[in-house]
Design a protein around this motif. Structure first.
Motif, mmCIF file in Angstrom:
data_model
loop_
_atom_site.group_PDB
_atom_site.id
_atom_site.type_symbol
_atom_site.label_atom_id
_atom_site.label_comp_id
_atom_site.label_asym_id
_atom_site.label_seq_id
_atom_site.Cartn_x
_atom_site.Cartn_y
_atom_site.Cartn_z
ATOM 1 N N UNK A 47 -3.543 6.538 -12.000
ATOM 2 C CA UNK A 47 -3.063 7.449 -12.956
ATOM 3 C C UNK A 47 -3.992 7.648 -14.127
ATOM 4 N N UNK A 48 -4.264 6.666 -14.517
ATOM 5 C CA UNK A 48 -5.118 6.472 -15.784
ATOM 6 C C UNK A 48 -6.651 6.698 -15.668
ATOM 7 N N UNK A 49 -7.137 6.622 -14.506
ATOM 8 C CA UNK A 49 -8.599 6.851 -14.392
ATOM 9 C C UNK A 49 -8.833 8.076 -14.723
ATOM 10 N N UNK B 87 -1.834 12.300 -9.464
ATOM 11 C CA UNK B 87 -0.469 11.957 -9.837
ATOM 12 C C UNK B 87 0.522 11.836 -8.746
ATOM 13 N N UNK B 88 0.153 12.861 -7.799
ATOM 14 C CA UNK B 88 1.157 12.920 -6.437
ATOM 15 C C UNK B 88 0.509 11.452 -5.856
ATOM 16 N N UNK B 89 -0.611 11.342 -5.644
ATOM 17 C CA UNK B 89 -1.037 10.185 -4.838
ATOM 18 C C UNK B 89 -0.392 9.191 -5.388
ATOM 19 N N UNK B 90 -0.640 8.633 -6.755
ATOM 20 C CA UNK B 90 -0.007 7.619 -7.323
ATOM 21 C C UNK B 90 1.604 7.403 -7.300
ATOM 22 N N UNK B 91 2.189 8.402 -7.466
ATOM 23 C CA UNK B 91 3.913 8.678 -7.012
ATOM 24 C C UNK B 91 4.056 8.170 -5.822
ATOM 25 N N UNK B 92 3.244 8.636 -4.670
ATOM 26 C CA UNK B 92 3.439 8.551 -3.365
ATOM 27 C C UNK B 92 3.446 6.970 -3.185
ATOM 28 N N UNK B 93 2.310 6.468 -3.553
ATOM 29 C CA UNK B 93 2.030 4.891 -3.571
ATOM 30 C C UNK B 93 3.248 4.331 -3.936
ATOM 31 N N UNK B 94 3.788 4.608 -5.252
ATOM 32 C CA UNK B 94 4.814 3.977 -5.893
ATOM 33 C C UNK B 94 6.173 4.096 -5.239
ATOM 34 N N UNK B 95 6.416 5.139 -4.567
ATOM 35 C CA UNK B 95 7.674 5.294 -3.781
ATOM 36 C C UNK B 95 7.517 4.831 -2.376
#
Length: 180
Positions: free
Chosen positions: A64-66, A83-91
Motif C-alpha cells: 500500500x505504501x510503496x 490498493x486492490x491487490x493489498x486488500x485482496x491479500x488482507x482478506x
C-alpha cells in the motif's frame, strides 16, 4: 560435661546437615538454571516464528505504501491496482491464518496495535475522513514499534513516526497535516 555433649551433638548434626543442605541447594539451583535455559530456548524459537509471521502480516501494508513507480516496475504486478491487490491479500484465508497465529504468539502490545490498525482499515467511515493518511501512518508506526519492542528492544527511544520515516519521503508533511 553437658555443654561438651551439646557442642558435640551440634557438630554431629552440622556435619550431617551441611552436605544435605548443599545437595538440596544445588538441586534447586540446577532446576532454576534448567528452567531459565528452557525459557530462553523457547523465546528464541518463538522469535523466529514471530519474524516470519510479522513479515507476512506487513506485506499488504508495504504494498500500500510503496511508490507507484516501484509497484509498476514489478512485471508480475504491472497491470494490477496496488490498493486492490493489498486488500485482496488482507482478506485472504492465508492472511487470516497468519493473523490468528500472531494473536497467539505476539506480545500484548503487538496484538493491541494490530487490532487498532485493522479496525481502522475495516471501518470505511474512518477512511473517508480528512487526515486519513496521518492516522494510517500513526497506526502502522505503532504496530511497527510494538513489533520492535517484542523482538527485544523494549527500551527503544523511537516513536511511531520514527518507525516510518526511513521509507516515507513526505512523512514530516503527513505528520504536520500538510498531506492528507
Amino acid at each position: 560435661m553437658t555443654s561438651a555433649n551439646w557442642i558435640q551433638y551440634l557438630t554431629a548434626v552440622g556435619s550431617i546437615a551441611t552436605p544435605i543442605l548443599v545437595l538440596l541447594l544445588s538441586a534447586l539451583g540446577w532446576r532454576f538454571k534448567r528452567q531459565f535455559e528452557r525459557q530462553i530456548e523457547l523465546e528464541n524459537k518463538l522469535r523466529d516464528d514471530r519474524i516470519d509471521i510479522y513479515n507476512k502480516l506487513l506485506e499488504p501494508f508495504i504494498i500500500l505504501f510503496m511508490s507507484d513507480t516501484a509497484w509498476e516496475s514489478d512485471k508480475k504486478t504491472k497491470n494490477l491496482d496496488k490498493g486492490d491487490y493489498a486488500a485482496k491479500k488482507m482478506l485472504s484465508l492465508e492472511y487470516r491464518r497468519i493473523a490468528f497465529k500472531m494473536s497467539l504468539t505476539g506480545s500484548d502490545g503487538v496484538v493491541f496495535a494490530y487490532n487498532n490498525l485493522m479496525q481502522y482499515f475495516y471501518n470505511s467511515e474512518e477512511q473517508k475522513k480528512e487526515g486519513q493518511l496521518k492516522a494510517q501512518m500513526e497506526l502502522l508506526g505503532k504496530f511497527l514499534l510494538e513489533i520492535r519492542k517484542s523482538m527485544g528492544n523494549e527500551a527503544t527511544e523511537l516513536d511511531n513516526w520514527d518507525m516510518c520515516e526511513w521509507w516515507m519521503s513526505d512523512l514530516s508533511k503527513i505528520k504536520n497535516g500538510e498531506i492528507n
